[in-house]
Write a protein that holds these residues in place. Sequence first.
Motif, PDB file in Angstrom:
ATOM      1  N   ALA A  11      -4.974 -17.730   4.625  1.00 34.53           N
ATOM      2  CA  ALA A  11      -5.397 -16.367   4.256  1.00 34.53           C
ATOM      3  C   ALA A  11      -4.785 -16.876   3.049  1.00 34.53           C
ATOM      4  N   PRO A  12      -5.067 -15.878   2.621  1.00 38.03           N
ATOM      5  CA  PRO A  12      -4.027 -15.962   0.525  1.00 38.03           C
ATOM      6  C   PRO A  12      -2.681 -15.373   0.776  1.00 38.03           C
ATOM      7  N   HIS A  13      -2.565 -14.586   1.392  1.00 38.79           N
ATOM      8  CA  HIS A  13      -1.026 -14.435   2.216  1.00 38.79           C
ATOM      9  C   HIS A  13      -0.424 -14.286   2.462  1.00 38.79           C
ATOM     10  N   PRO A  14      -0.004 -13.669   3.909  1.00 37.17           N
ATOM     11  CA  PRO A  14       1.140 -13.589   4.762  1.00 37.17           C
ATOM     12  C   PRO A  14       1.155 -12.129   5.252  1.00 37.17           C
ATOM     13  N   ASP A  15       0.217 -11.622   6.378  1.00 38.23           N
ATOM     14  CA  ASP A  15      -0.171 -10.892   6.836  1.00 38.23           C
ATOM     15  C   ASP A  15      -1.321 -10.497   6.720  1.00 38.23           C
ATOM     16  N   ASP A  16      -1.946 -11.785   6.250  1.00 38.72           N
ATOM     17  CA  ASP A  16      -3.604 -11.034   6.075  1.00 38.72           C
ATOM     18  C   ASP A  16      -4.548 -11.011   7.106  1.00 38.72           C
ATOM     19  N   ALA A  17      -4.155 -12.706   7.696  1.00 41.64           N
ATOM     20  CA  ALA A  17      -4.706 -12.816   9.002  1.00 41.64           C
ATOM     21  C   ALA A  17      -4.603 -12.146   9.693  1.00 41.64           C
ATOM     22  N   ASP A 123      -6.564 -12.999  -5.451  1.00 44.74           N
ATOM     23  CA  ASP A 123      -6.391 -13.680  -4.521  1.00 44.74           C
ATOM     24  C   ASP A 123      -7.279 -13.672  -3.364  1.00 44.74           C
ATOM     25  N   HIS A 124      -7.042 -12.836  -3.049  1.00 41.90           N
ATOM     26  CA  HIS A 124      -8.864 -12.366  -1.976  1.00 41.90           C
ATOM     27  C   HIS A 124      -9.830 -13.171  -2.359  1.00 41.90           C
ATOM     28  N   ARG A 125     -10.911 -12.730  -2.766  1.00 37.88           N
ATOM     29  CA  ARG A 125     -11.514 -12.937  -4.145  1.00 37.88           C
ATOM     30  C   ARG A 125     -11.826 -14.490  -4.153  1.00 37.88           C
TER      31      ARG A 125
HETATM   32 ZN   LIG Z   1      -3.097 -10.467   0.595  1.00 36.73          ZN
END
Ligand SMILES: [Zn+2]
Length: 231
Positions: A11-17, A123-125
Amino acid sequence: MKKKADILVIAPHPDDAEFGAAGTIARWTQEGKKAVYVVCSSGEKGTSDRSLQPEQFAAIREKEQIAAAQIVGVQEVVFLRYPDQGLEDTPVFRKEIVRLIRTYRPATVVTADPYRRYIWHRDHRITGQVVLDAVFPLARDHLAYPDLLAEGFEPHKVQEVLCWASEDINYRSDITQTFELKLAALRCHESQVKEFHVPDLAKRLRQRSMEMAAGENFGLAEAFHQVKIAM
Ligand SMILES: [Zn+2]
């Protein structure tokens, strides 16, 4: 003990997953599969509170992420701590993801779809792109990183990649039984729930999950673009 996982969630960041795949991950862990989270950045820029220092906020978000992971049966979370809004497709980042794939040797990798158009967090890309490149061909080929090979990181073939937030959905995963766990996991990200001012998270999430289940014989889903990797 040798590290091993059936599923590696990157995951890019916390909470994305949690937004992307927590219901599916909960179903898998209930079936006895082992999933590990890798979180590339700790999301230290995700606040409008000007009194918070980024390091302080990163620590809060990491705690929230660990709690959310535990709710869906994930005991191991690896934080890479790259700068938030600063992920780049670099040789160092690619190699780090390859090292993790070769360490955990998952059949399935889950990440953000890099090909969402227009407004999509950079960041996601970048994460999605780096993960796809790491899966194929870099984790697979022994000559890709002779130094990793020398350190004992043997090549590994991932069988499938699931990308969340895709505009090209070809796989809908039943989360009817694990919807409440997904919701509970999302609520662990207190700093973000507050930040997004989502007054009725449960209702909105249920609505979205119903839409994701369109055409299926189950009620609630997460939707992905599934890539099967031919051997
Ligand atoms: Zn994110």
